[in-house]
Design a protein around this motif. Sequence first.
Motif, PDB file in Angstrom:
ATOM      1  N   ARG A   1       0.836  -1.207   0.000  1.00  0.00           N
ATOM      2  CA  ARG A   1       0.000   0.000   0.000  1.00  0.00           C
ATOM      3  C   ARG A   1       0.863   1.246   0.000  1.00  0.00           C
ATOM      4  NH1 ARG A   1      -3.974  -0.744   4.846  1.00  0.00           N
ATOM      5  NH2 ARG A   1      -4.672   1.365   4.481  1.00  0.00           N
TER       6      ARG A   1
ATOM      7  N   MET B   1      -3.785   3.865  -1.400  1.00  0.00           N
ATOM      8  CA  MET B   1      -3.891   2.991  -2.564  1.00  0.00           C
ATOM      9  C   MET B   1      -3.320   1.618  -2.255  1.00  0.00           C
ATOM     10  SD  MET B   1      -4.882   4.987  -5.207  1.00  0.00           S
ATOM     11  CE  MET B   1      -4.068   4.567  -6.713  1.00  0.00           C
ATOM     12  N   GLU B   2      -4.076   0.605  -2.623  1.00  0.00           N
ATOM     13  CA  GLU B   2      -3.624  -0.776  -2.471  1.00  0.00           C
ATOM     14  C   GLU B   2      -2.998  -1.198  -3.800  1.00  0.00           C
ATOM     15  OE1 GLU B   2      -6.853  -3.247  -1.114  1.00  0.00           O
ATOM     16  OE2 GLU B   2      -5.984  -4.954  -2.187  1.00  0.00           O
ATOM     17  N   LEU B   3      -1.769  -1.734  -3.760  1.00  0.00           N
ATOM     18  CA  LEU B   3      -1.081  -2.084  -4.998  1.00  0.00           C
ATOM     19  C   LEU B   3      -1.156  -3.580  -5.250  1.00  0.00           C
ATOM     20  CD1 LEU B   3       2.176   0.052  -4.671  1.00  0.00           C
ATOM     21  CD2 LEU B   3      -0.130   0.790  -5.225  1.00  0.00           C
ATOM     22  N   GLY B   4      -1.483  -3.947  -6.459  1.00  0.00           N
ATOM     23  CA  GLY B   4      -1.487  -5.349  -6.854  1.00  0.00           C
ATOM     24  C   GLY B   4      -0.084  -5.787  -7.242  1.00  0.00           C
TER      25      GLY B   4
ATOM     26  N   LEU C   1       0.913  -6.699 -10.076  1.00  0.00           N
ATOM     27  CA  LEU C   1       1.237  -6.416 -11.473  1.00  0.00           C
ATOM     28  C   LEU C   1       2.097  -5.178 -11.665  1.00  0.00           C
ATOM     29  CD1 LEU C   1      -2.049  -7.150 -13.447  1.00  0.00           C
ATOM     30  CD2 LEU C   1       0.077  -8.423 -13.481  1.00  0.00           C
ATOM     31  N   MET C   2       2.086  -4.287 -10.685  1.00  0.00           N
ATOM     32  CA  MET C   2       2.847  -3.055 -10.861  1.00  0.00           C
ATOM     33  C   MET C   2       4.339  -3.352 -10.850  1.00  0.00           C
ATOM     34  SD  MET C   2       0.659  -0.139  -8.871  1.00  0.00           S
ATOM     35  CE  MET C   2       1.996   1.015  -8.797  1.00  0.00           C
ATOM     36  N   SER C   3       5.058  -2.802 -11.853  1.00  0.00           N
ATOM     37  CA  SER C   3       6.487  -3.096 -11.953  1.00  0.00           C
ATOM     38  C   SER C   3       7.298  -2.298 -10.944  1.00  0.00           C
ATOM     39  CB  SER C   3       6.974  -2.822 -13.367  1.00  0.00           C
ATOM     40  OG  SER C   3       6.736  -1.487 -13.729  1.00  0.00           O
ATOM     41  N   GLN C   4       6.797  -1.156 -10.559  1.00  0.00           N
ATOM     42  CA  GLN C   4       7.453  -0.342  -9.532  1.00  0.00           C
ATOM     43  C   GLN C   4       6.365   0.178  -8.602  1.00  0.00           C
ATOM     44  OE1 GLN C   4       9.589   3.014 -11.106  1.00  0.00           O
ATOM     45  NE2 GLN C   4      10.422   1.828 -12.780  1.00  0.00           N
TER      46      GLN C   4
ATOM     47  N   ARG D   1       5.200   2.944  -7.579  1.00  0.00           N
ATOM     48  CA  ARG D   1       5.316   4.359  -7.892  1.00  0.00           C
ATOM     49  C   ARG D   1       3.942   4.861  -8.328  1.00  0.00           C
ATOM     50  NH1 ARG D   1       5.954   7.671 -12.214  1.00  0.00           N
ATOM     51  NH2 ARG D   1       7.437   9.392 -12.008  1.00  0.00           N
ATOM     52  N   ILE D   2       3.490   5.950  -7.701  1.00  0.00           N
ATOM     53  CA  ILE D   2       2.217   6.551  -8.085  1.00  0.00           C
ATOM     54  C   ILE D   2       2.426   8.041  -8.268  1.00  0.00           C
ATOM     55  CG2 ILE D   2      -0.079   7.183  -7.227  1.00  0.00           C
ATOM     56  CD1 ILE D   2      -0.339   4.403  -6.109  1.00  0.00           C
ATOM     57  N   ALA D   3       1.986   8.557  -9.404  1.00  0.00           N
ATOM     58  CA  ALA D   3       2.059   9.992  -9.654  1.00  0.00           C
ATOM     59  C   ALA D   3       0.636  10.525  -9.751  1.00  0.00           C
ATOM     60  CB  ALA D   3       2.815  10.262 -10.943  1.00  0.00           C
ATOM     61  N   THR D   4       0.343  11.591  -9.014  1.00  0.00           N
ATOM     62  CA  THR D   4      -1.008  12.149  -9.041  1.00  0.00           C
ATOM     63  C   THR D   4      -0.971  13.625  -8.626  1.00  0.00           C
ATOM     64  OG1 THR D   4      -3.282  11.789  -8.289  1.00  0.00           O
ATOM     65  CG2 THR D   4      -1.559  11.386  -6.687  1.00  0.00           C
TER      66      THR D   4
END
Lengths: 119, 155
Positions: B87, B103-106, B108-111, B113-116
């Motif tokens: 998360r 945000m909960e990350l699955g 599948l994400m390669s990094q 990293r979240i941009a918003t």
Amino acid sequence: MADAVIAAIPPGRHARLIVPRLLQRGEDFTARLLIQHPMETGFRRDDTGKVLPANVIENVVLLFNDELVFRGRVLNALSANPSLSVQLTAQKSGTLSAHWRDQMGNVGSISTEVRVAGA
Amino acid sequence: MPKHAQRRTLLGAVAAAPWWWAAFVGTASAQSSTAGSDALDERVRAAVLVRGGLSLDIPVIVETGTSVPIVLFADPSQLRPGVRVTRLGIIAPKNPRPVALDMELGALMSQARIATNIRLGASQSVTGVALLSDGTVWQQSIAVVLTGSACYDGT
């Protein structure tokens, strides 16, 4: 006239899910989700002093071939017309899809094809 | 127990888990109804918060709080093998709703990293939080100076 038409469209109907047009296998890419939504916080007032009712996106989920990429649990402080970018690896072609719901019950979704050369 | 000793224990507890921590973990258990209050208490107590490999990219001076670009990134080289980020969150203590993003990350994400873009209501120290699958918590804060609030829109 155009204003009336625009006002009649519920928030969160227009969105974009942007990925590169064609990817090589193993390539890292950015998927960007943009949702047209006021994300009204409930703390603002209109010109007559009336409180604008809160309406933010409560839930958003991004899936690749029905597998979870991310799930938004709390999106309280996202700006109006929120954008979310994440990094993925191109392993195989498939469908990237996003689904969301706001506090007023409006739902929306968008999907886009991810094309990986030779996969 | 002498009074100062009591106070010391209390301060110790506060240092181990910051005030927003229960609210942040609480958002998770509120939605997965299986977790009882005991489980929540346990998770609050067990949390070890370290700087770790989390980086928070946000401008230090912001013209208007209505849309502030922010990037959360958990450095994979700081992760032990087999551990992943589950998360990512943002705490804005002076916003009317302090838990700004969660945000909960699955897998599948390669990094991680979240941009918003986020809203800020006042000048404050914005904290990024990353929960790892082994229970470790990374946190990083950056002081942001705001010249215009997102809460009072000229009215």
